[in-house]
Design an enzyme around this catalytic site. Structure first.
Site, PDB file in Angstrom:
ATOM      1  N   CYS A   1      23.304   9.841 -78.382  1.00 49.83           N
ATOM      2  CA  CYS A   1      23.459   9.843 -79.957  1.00 49.83           C
ATOM      3  C   CYS A   1      25.043  10.586 -80.311  1.00 49.83           C
ATOM      4  O   CYS A   1      25.194  11.527 -79.838  1.00 49.83           O
ATOM      5  CB  CYS A   1      22.483  10.970 -80.586  1.00 49.83           C
ATOM      6  SG  CYS A   1      22.830  11.677 -82.209  1.00 49.83           S
TER       7      CYS A   1
ATOM      8  N   CYS B   1      25.684  -6.000 -91.174  1.00 50.56           N
ATOM      9  CA  CYS B   1      24.613  -5.066 -90.556  1.00 50.56           C
ATOM     10  C   CYS B   1      23.540  -6.048 -89.404  1.00 50.56           C
ATOM     11  O   CYS B   1      23.085  -7.010 -90.107  1.00 50.56           O
ATOM     12  CB  CYS B   1      23.735  -4.802 -91.898  1.00 50.56           C
ATOM     13  SG  CYS B   1      21.972  -4.522 -91.545  1.00 50.56           S
TER      14      CYS B   1
ATOM     15  N   CYS C   1      20.249  -6.791 -91.044  1.00 45.93           N
ATOM     16  CA  CYS C   1      20.291  -7.759 -91.975  1.00 45.93           C
ATOM     17  C   CYS C   1      20.407  -9.005 -91.331  1.00 45.93           C
ATOM     18  O   CYS C   1      19.570  -9.871 -91.749  1.00 45.93           O
ATOM     19  CB  CYS C   1      21.501  -7.732 -92.873  1.00 45.93           C
ATOM     20  SG  CYS C   1      21.692  -5.792 -93.526  1.00 45.93           S
TER      21      CYS C   1
ATOM     22  N   CYS D   1      24.888  13.850 -82.334  1.00 49.17           N
ATOM     23  CA  CYS D   1      24.744  14.869 -81.420  1.00 49.17           C
ATOM     24  C   CYS D   1      25.806  15.312 -80.681  1.00 49.17           C
ATOM     25  O   CYS D   1      26.104  16.415 -80.641  1.00 49.17           O
ATOM     26  CB  CYS D   1      23.503  14.651 -80.521  1.00 49.17           C
ATOM     27  SG  CYS D   1      21.865  13.835 -81.286  1.00 49.17           S
TER      28      CYS D   1
END
EC number: 5.3.4.1
Length: 515
Positions: A389, A54, A57, A392
């Protein structure tokens, strides 16, 4: 997708828990075997649930480590759980995104961490969590408490004034995550601080260092004053402060400058202006080298600095100052006054209005938004999207198919519009927190749009329009009837939704890309 989401025993010697600690790390690693016992043996713990891959993170890691080192001296442990190795544990704690930060007071008592993900913010937030809602002040600890945090609110309230104390305590309970509170009934201490009882004093490490409240002892009034008094005359916008400024309830003026020296000069130049308009607008500098791209969001040229703009979050309005002009404090003050007086029209970023609509989905831009979405008697389903996106792009063919159910029938098209707007290229009236966002603007209730959160299948979207729109248009039924009328009696063709729309997978449900 990100989600956001004392009385301690010493970490050294007192704990019987065997917790795996990283070499030279003050962040303690926990697993299924150590989690419960560790939480139950420590009165206050901050836990990070993370995944090694991540990015957010990884960005948090050094700040979390620094905070752990600082808080270790105060016996407030910071721990972490690798959710890729401890899936069951993370699932039991309701972890839905990374990193998730939670505050524990025993294994069965937890709440989300609500502070900024910066070292100073983590330390400040957790210290406030370790203290009672209202700490007790005496001659010995007064100076220590006054400087314990950037903002400290102390009530100087006599013991026989329980009404005032209870109001102060109630407010402190509601705001303990945001500010550090203390109180004393000692008249001598109040006198030494130059105030009369009852008084509420806010101490801060900037500007005039302290402010004395002189209003009614009432929750909303106190809160309004604390928010105003705790805001620097000219502050600095960054990850730790942005949300506070946006949520302050007043317009925010940005001063973009590339060097620290420039920002310091503008801070001094604008302090008298900020003092004059305190409570009506907040003014802050912002590092144009680090956050210059944000200038584009305010309809400024993001390559030309210094620059100035005002944003009114309540109205979702932007007022960029002419970048061809010199950034002179006196001239900018006139601009500020005109904006506050309503004499300046907000800037609206918009793509050109399409000369014609191609395809079943109606293309909306900022300059056509009012006509196509608001000022009509149609149920309008509007997709707010971003060109980059992925979700999208995955939705696009299904959204075209949905739109065709209405556009191909004039009687349905007169009642329902399926539309989309590029929210990165056009200013939109309401905040968008992720892409795609789908909102239905029902006829006769355009001021109360309904956000869609279900599976993004043609069938589910059409049912959403039917069930929530004023006209209750059942496009699926019309399509089904047409299919049956045109097909062979013995081998009817499947409907469009049956043939082309599979059952929703986990990836097709209402996922959003981050802004």
């Amino acid at each position: 997708m990100r989600s956001f989401a004392p009385w301690l025993v010493s970490l050294l010697g007192a704990s019987a828990v065997v917790a795996a600690a990283d070499t030279e790390s003050d962040v303690i690693s926990l697993d299924q075997d150590t989690f419960e016992s560790f939480m139950n043996e420590h009165g206050l713990v901050l836990a990070e649930f993370f995944a090694p891959w991540c990015g957010h993170c990884k960005a948090l890691a050094p700040k979390y480590e620094e905070a752990a080192t600082e808080l270790k001296a105060k016996n407030i442990p910071l721990v972490k759980v690798d959710c890729t190795a401890e899936e069951d544990l993370c699932r039991s704690q309701g972890v839905e995104g990374y990193p998730t930060l939670k505050i524990f007071r025993g294994v069965d008592s937890s709440k989300p961490y609500q502070g900024a993900r910066q070292t100073e913010s983590i330390v400040s937030y957790m210290i406030k969590q370790s203290l009672p809602a209202v700490s007790s002040v005496n001659e010995e600890n007064l100076e220590e408490i006054k400087t314990m945090d950037k903002i400290v609110v102390i009530g100087y309230i006599p013991s026989d004034d329980q009404e005032t104390y209870q109001a102060f305590e109630k407010y402190a309970e509601s705001q303990r995550d945001n500010y550090l509170f203390a109180a004393t009934d000692d008249a001598a201490i109040a006198k030494s601080e130059g105030v009369e009882q009852p008084s509420i004093v806010l101490y801060k490490d900037f500007d005039e260092k302290k402010a004395v409240y002189d209003g009614e002892i009432e929750q909303e009034a106190i809160h309004s004053w604390v928010k105003s008094a705790s805001t620097p005359l000219v502050g600095e916008i960054g990850p730790e402060t942005y949300s506070g400024y946006i949520g302050a309830g007043v317009p925010l003026a940005y001063i973009f400058a590339e060097t620290k020296e420039e920002r310091e000069k503008y801070t001094e130049d604008f302090k008298p202006i900020a003092q004059k308009h305190k409570g009506a607008i907040n003014i802050a500098t912002i590092d144009a080298k680090m956050f210059g791209a944000h200038a584009g969001n305010l309809n400024l040229d993001s390559q030309k600095f210094p620059a100035f703009a005002i944003q009114d979050p309540a109205k979702n309005a932007k007022y960029p100052y002419d970048q061809a002009k010199e950034l002179n404090a006196d001239e900018v003050e006139k601009f500020i006054q005109d904006v506050l007086d309503g004499k300046v029209e907000p800037s609206i970023k918009s793509e050109p209005v399409p000369e014609s609509q191609e395809g079943p989905v109606t293309v909306v831009v900022a300059h056509s938004y009012k006509d196509l979405v608001i000022d009509n008697d149609k149920d309008v389903l509007l997709e707010f999207y971003a060109p980059w996106c992925g979700h999208c792009k995955a939705l696009a063919p299904k959204y075209d198919e949905l739109a065709a159910l209405y556009a191909d029938h004039p009687d349905l098209a007169a009642k329902v519009t399926i539309a989309k707007i590029d929210a990165t290229a056009n200013d939109v009236p309401d905040p968008i927190t992720g892409f795609p966002t789908l909102r239905l603007y029902p006829a006769g209730a355009k001021d109360s749009p309904i956000e869609y959160s279900g599976s993004r299948t043609v069938e589910d979207l059409a049912n959403f329009v039917k069930e929530n729109g004023k006209h209750n248009v059942d496009a699926l039924n019309v399509a089904s009837e047409e299919t049956q009328e045109g097909g062979d009696v013995t081998e009817a063709a499947p409907s469009a939704t049956e043939a082309e729309t599979p059952a929703a997978t986990d990836d097709e449900k209402a996922e959003h890309d981050e802004l």
